[in-house]
Design a protein around this motif. Sequence first.
Motif, PDB file in Angstrom:
ATOM      1  N   TYR A   1      74.215 -69.160 -86.981  1.00 32.51           N
ATOM      2  CA  TYR A   1      75.317 -68.834 -86.092  1.00 32.51           C
ATOM      3  C   TYR A   1      76.565 -68.520 -86.899  1.00 32.51           C
ATOM      4  O   TYR A   1      76.621 -68.661 -88.106  1.00 32.51           O
ATOM      5  CB  TYR A   1      75.586 -70.001 -85.136  1.00 32.51           C
ATOM      6  N   GLY A   2      77.608 -68.094 -86.209  1.00 33.78           N
ATOM      7  CA  GLY A   2      78.858 -67.741 -86.870  1.00 33.78           C
ATOM      8  C   GLY A   2      79.787 -68.922 -87.038  1.00 33.78           C
ATOM      9  O   GLY A   2      79.431 -70.069 -86.787  1.00 33.78           O
ATOM     10  N   GLY A   3      81.011 -68.617 -87.430  1.00 33.20           N
ATOM     11  CA  GLY A   3      81.977 -69.644 -87.780  1.00 33.20           C
ATOM     12  C   GLY A   3      82.303 -70.615 -86.668  1.00 33.20           C
ATOM     13  O   GLY A   3      82.580 -71.789 -86.934  1.00 33.20           O
ATOM     14  N   THR A   4      82.274 -70.148 -85.428  1.00 31.04           N
ATOM     15  CA  THR A   4      82.619 -71.033 -84.312  1.00 31.04           C
ATOM     16  C   THR A   4      81.677 -72.227 -84.251  1.00 31.04           C
ATOM     17  O   THR A   4      82.094 -73.357 -84.012  1.00 31.04           O
ATOM     18  CB  THR A   4      82.574 -70.259 -82.991  1.00 31.04           C
TER      19      THR A   4
ATOM     20  N   GLY B   1      74.070 -76.863 -93.636  1.00 32.02           N
ATOM     21  CA  GLY B   1      75.462 -76.656 -93.992  1.00 32.02           C
ATOM     22  C   GLY B   1      76.069 -78.021 -94.310  1.00 32.02           C
ATOM     23  O   GLY B   1      75.751 -79.010 -93.655  1.00 32.02           O
ATOM     24  N   MET B   2      76.910 -78.063 -95.323  1.00 33.08           N
ATOM     25  CA  MET B   2      77.605 -79.295 -95.684  1.00 33.08           C
ATOM     26  C   MET B   2      79.088 -79.042 -95.521  1.00 33.08           C
ATOM     27  O   MET B   2      79.630 -78.084 -96.082  1.00 33.08           O
ATOM     28  CB  MET B   2      77.282 -79.689 -97.130  1.00 33.08           C
ATOM     29  N   GLY B   3      79.733 -79.903 -94.762  1.00 30.21           N
ATOM     30  CA  GLY B   3      81.134 -79.638 -94.453  1.00 30.21           C
ATOM     31  C   GLY B   3      82.009 -80.866 -94.542  1.00 30.21           C
ATOM     32  O   GLY B   3      81.544 -81.977 -94.795  1.00 30.21           O
ATOM     33  N   TRP B   4      83.289 -80.615 -94.335  1.00 31.68           N
ATOM     34  CA  TRP B   4      84.315 -81.659 -94.340  1.00 31.68           C
ATOM     35  C   TRP B   4      85.157 -81.546 -93.079  1.00 31.68           C
ATOM     36  O   TRP B   4      85.541 -80.443 -92.668  1.00 31.68           O
ATOM     37  CB  TRP B   4      85.220 -81.529 -95.566  1.00 31.68           C
TER      38      TRP B   4
ATOM     39  N   THR C   1      77.669 -69.062 -97.640  1.00 28.58           N
ATOM     40  CA  THR C   1      78.820 -68.666 -96.829  1.00 28.58           C
ATOM     41  C   THR C   1      79.739 -69.858 -96.606  1.00 28.58           C
ATOM     42  O   THR C   1      79.279 -70.976 -96.403  1.00 28.58           O
ATOM     43  CB  THR C   1      78.336 -68.130 -95.479  1.00 28.58           C
ATOM     44  N   THR C   2      81.033 -69.618 -96.661  1.00 27.36           N
ATOM     45  CA  THR C   2      82.010 -70.676 -96.432  1.00 27.36           C
ATOM     46  C   THR C   2      82.940 -70.312 -95.290  1.00 27.36           C
ATOM     47  O   THR C   2      83.223 -69.133 -95.034  1.00 27.36           O
ATOM     48  CB  THR C   2      82.854 -70.938 -97.693  1.00 27.36           C
ATOM     49  N   TYR C   3      83.397 -71.347 -94.611  1.00 28.90           N
ATOM     50  CA  TYR C   3      84.421 -71.211 -93.581  1.00 28.90           C
ATOM     51  C   TYR C   3      85.479 -72.280 -93.849  1.00 28.90           C
ATOM     52  O   TYR C   3      85.156 -73.395 -94.243  1.00 28.90           O
ATOM     53  CB  TYR C   3      83.833 -71.415 -92.178  1.00 28.90           C
ATOM     54  N   TYR C   4      86.723 -71.924 -93.629  1.00 25.18           N
ATOM     55  CA  TYR C   4      87.834 -72.844 -93.840  1.00 25.18           C
ATOM     56  C   TYR C   4      88.747 -72.853 -92.622  1.00 25.18           C
ATOM     57  O   TYR C   4      88.897 -71.857 -91.934  1.00 25.18           O
ATOM     58  CB  TYR C   4      88.665 -72.416 -95.055  1.00 25.18           C
ATOM     59  N   ALA C   5      89.378 -73.997 -92.419  1.00 25.89           N
ATOM     60  CA  ALA C   5      90.453 -74.055 -91.439  1.00 25.89           C
ATOM     61  C   ALA C   5      91.635 -73.270 -92.001  1.00 25.89           C
ATOM     62  O   ALA C   5      91.869 -73.256 -93.218  1.00 25.89           O
ATOM     63  CB  ALA C   5      90.852 -75.504 -91.191  1.00 25.89           C
ATOM     64  N   ASP C   6      92.381 -72.652 -91.115  1.00 28.43           N
ATOM     65  CA  ASP C   6      93.530 -71.868 -91.557  1.00 28.43           C
ATOM     66  C   ASP C   6      94.529 -72.720 -92.339  1.00 28.43           C
ATOM     67  O   ASP C   6      95.182 -72.235 -93.263  1.00 28.43           O
ATOM     68  CB  ASP C   6      94.233 -71.237 -90.353  1.00 28.43           C
ATOM     69  N   SER C   7      94.624 -73.986 -91.978  1.00 31.88           N
ATOM     70  CA  SER C   7      95.619 -74.868 -92.599  1.00 31.88           C
ATOM     71  C   SER C   7      95.307 -75.173 -94.067  1.00 31.88           C
ATOM     72  O   SER C   7      96.189 -75.607 -94.808  1.00 31.88           O
ATOM     73  CB  SER C   7      95.724 -76.176 -91.819  1.00 31.88           C
TER      74      SER C   7
ATOM     75  N   MET D   1      80.207 -75.186 -96.139  1.00 32.55           N
ATOM     76  CA  MET D   1      79.419 -74.201 -96.887  1.00 32.55           C
ATOM     77  C   MET D   1      77.996 -74.274 -96.351  1.00 32.55           C
ATOM     78  O   MET D   1      77.382 -75.341 -96.349  1.00 32.55           O
ATOM     79  CB  MET D   1      79.447 -74.484 -98.387  1.00 32.55           C
ATOM     80  N   ILE D   2      77.492 -73.151 -95.869  1.00 32.81           N
ATOM     81  CA  ILE D   2      76.126 -73.124 -95.370  1.00 32.81           C
ATOM     82  C   ILE D   2      75.218 -72.500 -96.419  1.00 32.81           C
ATOM     83  O   ILE D   2      75.677 -71.785 -97.297  1.00 32.81           O
ATOM     84  CB  ILE D   2      76.027 -72.358 -94.033  1.00 32.81           C
TER      85      ILE D   2
END
Length: 127
Positions: free
Chosen positions: A103-106, A32-35, A56-62, A50-51
């Motif tokens: 694993y999941g978003g957490t 996964g590559m993230g910021w 699959t992508t995950y974002y902070a709510d902000s 993004m994994i």
Amino acid sequence: VQLQASGGGLVQAGGSPSLSCAASGRTFSTYGMGWFRQALGKEREFVAVMIWIGNTTYYADSVKGRFTISRDNAKNTVYLQMNSLKPEDTAVYYCAAVPSLGYGGTYYRKMTSYNYWGQGTQVTVSS
């Protein structure tokens, strides 16, 4: 192994800069590559990842709906397109790589899950 982030700078509120992070030393296609970002006087916080499993992508709510993460595995590069920037987006932005373990978003939102980090690039948003 090196992650080199670039693309930061001084931007006006509402602007749409893009950050990039080039990885070298190994292939990160299965990572996964993230910021993450860290504002002055605050803790480092998750921004997006993004994994490789189904991209699959995950974002902070902000940043959800304003930032878009993408990657080019052939170039070993991850991008962060930032739109509608706000002064509160001012921070040093770090790219990082995390093993994609299913694993999941957490898991992907935790700093401690990441084992490769770039040097950071400053983004300053003026109002």
